[in-house]
Design a protein around this motif. Structure first.
Motif, short mmCIF file in Angstrom:
data_model
loop_
_atom_site.label_atom_id
_atom_site.label_comp_id
_atom_site.label_asym_id
_atom_site.label_seq_id
_atom_site.Cartn_x
_atom_site.Cartn_y
_atom_site.Cartn_z
N ARG A 56 -84.56 -72.63 5.26
CA ARG A 56 -83.57 -71.79 4.57
C ARG A 56 -82.28 -72.61 4.32
O ARG A 56 -81.69 -72.57 3.25
CB ARG A 56 -83.27 -70.54 5.41
CG ARG A 56 -82.12 -69.68 4.94
CD ARG A 56 -82.50 -68.91 3.69
NE ARG A 56 -81.38 -68.12 3.19
CZ ARG A 56 -81.34 -67.59 1.98
NH1 ARG A 56 -82.36 -67.75 1.14
NH2 ARG A 56 -80.32 -66.89 1.57
N GLY A 57 -81.86 -73.35 5.35
CA GLY A 57 -80.66 -74.17 5.22
C GLY A 57 -80.83 -75.22 4.14
O GLY A 57 -79.94 -75.45 3.31
N GLU A 58 -81.99 -75.87 4.12
CA GLU A 58 -82.25 -76.90 3.11
C GLU A 58 -82.21 -76.29 1.71
O GLU A 58 -81.62 -76.87 0.78
CB GLU A 58 -83.62 -77.54 3.37
CG GLU A 58 -83.95 -78.60 2.32
CD GLU A 58 -85.19 -79.42 2.67
OE1 GLU A 58 -86.00 -78.96 3.51
OE2 GLU A 58 -85.33 -80.51 2.09
N TYR A 59 -82.80 -75.12 1.58
CA TYR A 59 -82.81 -74.42 0.28
C TYR A 59 -81.38 -74.14 -0.18
O TYR A 59 -81.02 -74.40 -1.33
CB TYR A 59 -83.62 -73.13 0.44
CG TYR A 59 -83.65 -72.23 -0.78
CD1 TYR A 59 -84.40 -72.59 -1.90
CD2 TYR A 59 -82.98 -71.01 -0.79
CE1 TYR A 59 -84.45 -71.75 -3.01
CE2 TYR A 59 -83.03 -70.16 -1.88
CZ TYR A 59 -83.77 -70.53 -2.99
OH TYR A 59 -83.82 -69.71 -4.09
N LEU A 60 -80.55 -73.63 0.73
CA LEU A 60 -79.17 -73.31 0.34
C LEU A 60 -78.38 -74.59 0.01
O LEU A 60 -77.67 -74.66 -0.99
CB LEU A 60 -78.47 -72.54 1.47
CG LEU A 60 -78.96 -71.10 1.68
CD1 LEU A 60 -78.40 -70.52 2.98
CD2 LEU A 60 -78.56 -70.20 0.50
N VAL A 61 -78.53 -75.61 0.86
CA VAL A 61 -77.74 -76.84 0.68
C VAL A 61 -78.19 -77.61 -0.56
O VAL A 61 -77.35 -78.11 -1.33
CB VAL A 61 -77.87 -77.73 1.94
CG1 VAL A 61 -77.37 -79.15 1.69
CG2 VAL A 61 -77.08 -77.11 3.11
N ARG A 62 -79.50 -77.71 -0.77
CA ARG A 62 -80.00 -78.58 -1.85
C ARG A 62 -80.20 -77.86 -3.18
O ARG A 62 -79.98 -78.45 -4.24
CB ARG A 62 -81.36 -79.19 -1.43
CG ARG A 62 -81.28 -80.11 -0.24
CD ARG A 62 -80.47 -81.33 -0.56
NE ARG A 62 -80.52 -82.35 0.50
CZ ARG A 62 -79.88 -83.50 0.42
NH1 ARG A 62 -79.17 -83.82 -0.64
NH2 ARG A 62 -79.95 -84.36 1.41
N THR A 63 -80.66 -76.61 -3.15
CA THR A 63 -81.09 -75.96 -4.38
C THR A 63 -80.08 -74.95 -4.90
O THR A 63 -79.95 -74.76 -6.10
CB THR A 63 -82.45 -75.26 -4.15
OG1 THR A 63 -83.36 -76.25 -3.65
CG2 THR A 63 -83.01 -74.67 -5.41
N VAL A 64 -79.36 -74.27 -4.00
CA VAL A 64 -78.43 -73.23 -4.45
C VAL A 64 -77.01 -73.78 -4.57
O VAL A 64 -76.36 -73.65 -5.60
CB VAL A 64 -78.46 -72.00 -3.51
CG1 VAL A 64 -77.47 -70.95 -3.99
CG2 VAL A 64 -79.88 -71.41 -3.44
N ILE A 65 -76.50 -74.42 -3.49
CA ILE A 65 -75.09 -74.79 -3.45
C ILE A 65 -74.84 -76.22 -3.93
O ILE A 65 -73.80 -76.51 -4.48
CB ILE A 65 -74.52 -74.60 -2.01
CG1 ILE A 65 -74.83 -73.18 -1.51
CG2 ILE A 65 -73.03 -74.89 -1.98
CD1 ILE A 65 -74.30 -72.86 -0.13
N ALA A 66 -75.81 -77.10 -3.72
CA ALA A 66 -75.68 -78.51 -4.13
C ALA A 66 -74.52 -79.20 -3.42
O ALA A 66 -73.67 -79.84 -4.06
CB ALA A 66 -75.54 -78.63 -5.65
N CYS A 67 -74.46 -79.09 -2.08
CA CYS A 67 -73.41 -79.77 -1.29
C CYS A 67 -73.42 -81.28 -1.56
O CYS A 67 -72.38 -81.93 -1.49
CB CYS A 67 -73.64 -79.58 0.22
SG CYS A 67 -73.96 -77.90 0.75
N GLY A 68 -74.61 -81.83 -1.88
CA GLY A 68 -74.74 -83.27 -2.11
C GLY A 68 -73.92 -83.76 -3.29
O GLY A 68 -73.56 -84.93 -3.35
#
Ligand code: HEC
Ligand code: HEC
Length: 309
Positions: A56-68
């Motif tokens: 879930r965290g990976e999905y939010l960080v990579r796909t929804v929010i794009a912290c990268g």
């Protein structure tokens, strides 16, 4: 005539004086208020390191929010979004503004990353905009992440904890007196520091329009499409870039079905057959969002009042 000239002279001198006082005042206020320390209790959050939590965290960080886009390493924006979250820095200089734009290393390296932070301190940095010593974060868009639910922020921290620790020394974010003054008077937008979180936060039920609004509050769509989603020129875009589309019912989306919207976000081709250029509308970042989440976003956008840029 001489008298009038004299008065004009006095008024001009007074104006110049006022401007000088305002500029000096802003410079002093900016330096005094830059990265102030706040003494606040830390709201308890424990990282969700279960396989579901990390996913879930990976999905939010990579796909929804794009912290990268900020914290990732890489040359191009799109490369950074999926790159390792080891931070990045760059010297900037634009007119009177200069400094080092630095985004911290989010891996668990103890010296250069978050290894020595508690789970709750990481969650507080994300939702409230304070680092582990209570120092205000000035660029980190915590105001946008303030509404993250407790389970979602726990999942994000769980994902960050699952990353391989990477040693990558990042210099501190630094700014000259003009940047500090501009930050203090809100020239770069409102402060990111938010109200303290003191009670459980939840998200709306999955699949609903409200949940779509929750996701749109986290994802970077509004940065380009505007706070009211009416589109218009993209901030800081190269001259000649296409404006962002109007996503309210005043735009093309009014005539799309939910399936048509989901297909557009997955394939970058709109129902009328127009291809979206990934360099301007980064659809590949969002193309792995679930059908349920994209459907919720569609429902929310359809409910918006029609608006013009
Ligand atoms: C617009 C760029 C931007 C985005 C997007 C962004 N950050 Fe940040 N973040 C920063 C900057 C810059 C800092 C540190 C400097 C500051 O803001 O004062 C920071 C600080 C942090 C810190 C504190 C670390 C430290 O060493 O001080 C954490 C934790 C963090 N970010 C996590 C995240 C997570 C997780 C996301 C996605 C949910 C995210 N950030 C999205 C720019 C960004
Ligand atoms: C970096 C800026 C940027 C971000 C972030 C962004 N968009 Fe876009 N978007 C654009 C631009 C620019 C266009 C217009 C592209 C064109 O005309 O070729 C566009 C077009 C679209 C379209 C096509 C609409 C039409 O009428 O053709 C949809 C749908 C869309 N965006 C949805 C989203 C959603 C949902 C998000 C967030 C999950 C998002 N966009 C994030 C810049 C962005």
């Amino acid at each position: 005539m001489r008298k009038i000239l004299k008065w004009i002279g006095i008024v001009l001198a007074a104006l110049v004086g006022l401007i000088i006082v305002a500029v000096i005042g802003s410079l002093v206020y900016g330096s005094a208020s830059f990265k102030r320390t706040y003494d606040r209790p830390v709201y308890e959050i424990q990282a969700d390191t279960s396989p579901e939590g990390v996913a879930r965290g990976e999905y939010l960080v990579r796909t929804v929010i794009a912290c990268g886009g900020c914290h990732g390493a890489g040359e191009e924006d799109l490369e950074k979004v999926s790159g390792p979250l080891v931070g990045d820095f760059e010297e900037f200089s634009d007119g009177p503004f200069s400094g080092v734009f630095a985004t911290p290393n989010l891996t668990s390296d103890r010296e250069t990353g978050l290894g020595d932070w508690t789970d709750a301190e990481i969650a507080r940095a994300i939702r409230e905009g304070l680092d582990n010593e209570g120092v205000e974060l000035v660029v980190m868009p915590s105001a946008e992440f303030h509404g993250l639910s407790d389970p979602d922020v726990a999942a994000i921290v769980g994902y960050l904890r699952s990353l391989e620790p990477v040693r990558n020394e990042i210099p501190p974010f630094s700014a000259n007196a003009f940047v500090k003054a501009a930050l203090a008077i809100g020239l770069f937008g409102p402060r990111n520091l938010t109200e303290p979180i003191t009670a459980l936060q939840t998200s709306p039920p999955s699949g609903t329009a409200e949940y779509g609004g929750y996701l749109l509050g986290l994802a970077p769509c509004a940065f380009c499409h505007g706070e009211n989603f009416a589109g218009g020129p993209v901030p800081d875009a190269e001259p000649g870039s296409p404006p962002a589309a109007n996503l309210t019912p005043a735009g093309e989306l009014a005539g799309w079905t939910e399936a048509g919207f989901i297909m557009t976000m997955r394939t970058g081709a709109t129902p009328s057959g127009r291809g979206l250029d990934n360099d301007f509308m980064p659809w590949t970042v969002f193309s792995n969002m679930t059908d349920v989440d994209l459907g919720a976003i569609y429902k929310y956008l359809q409910m918006l009042p029609p608006a013009e840029p």
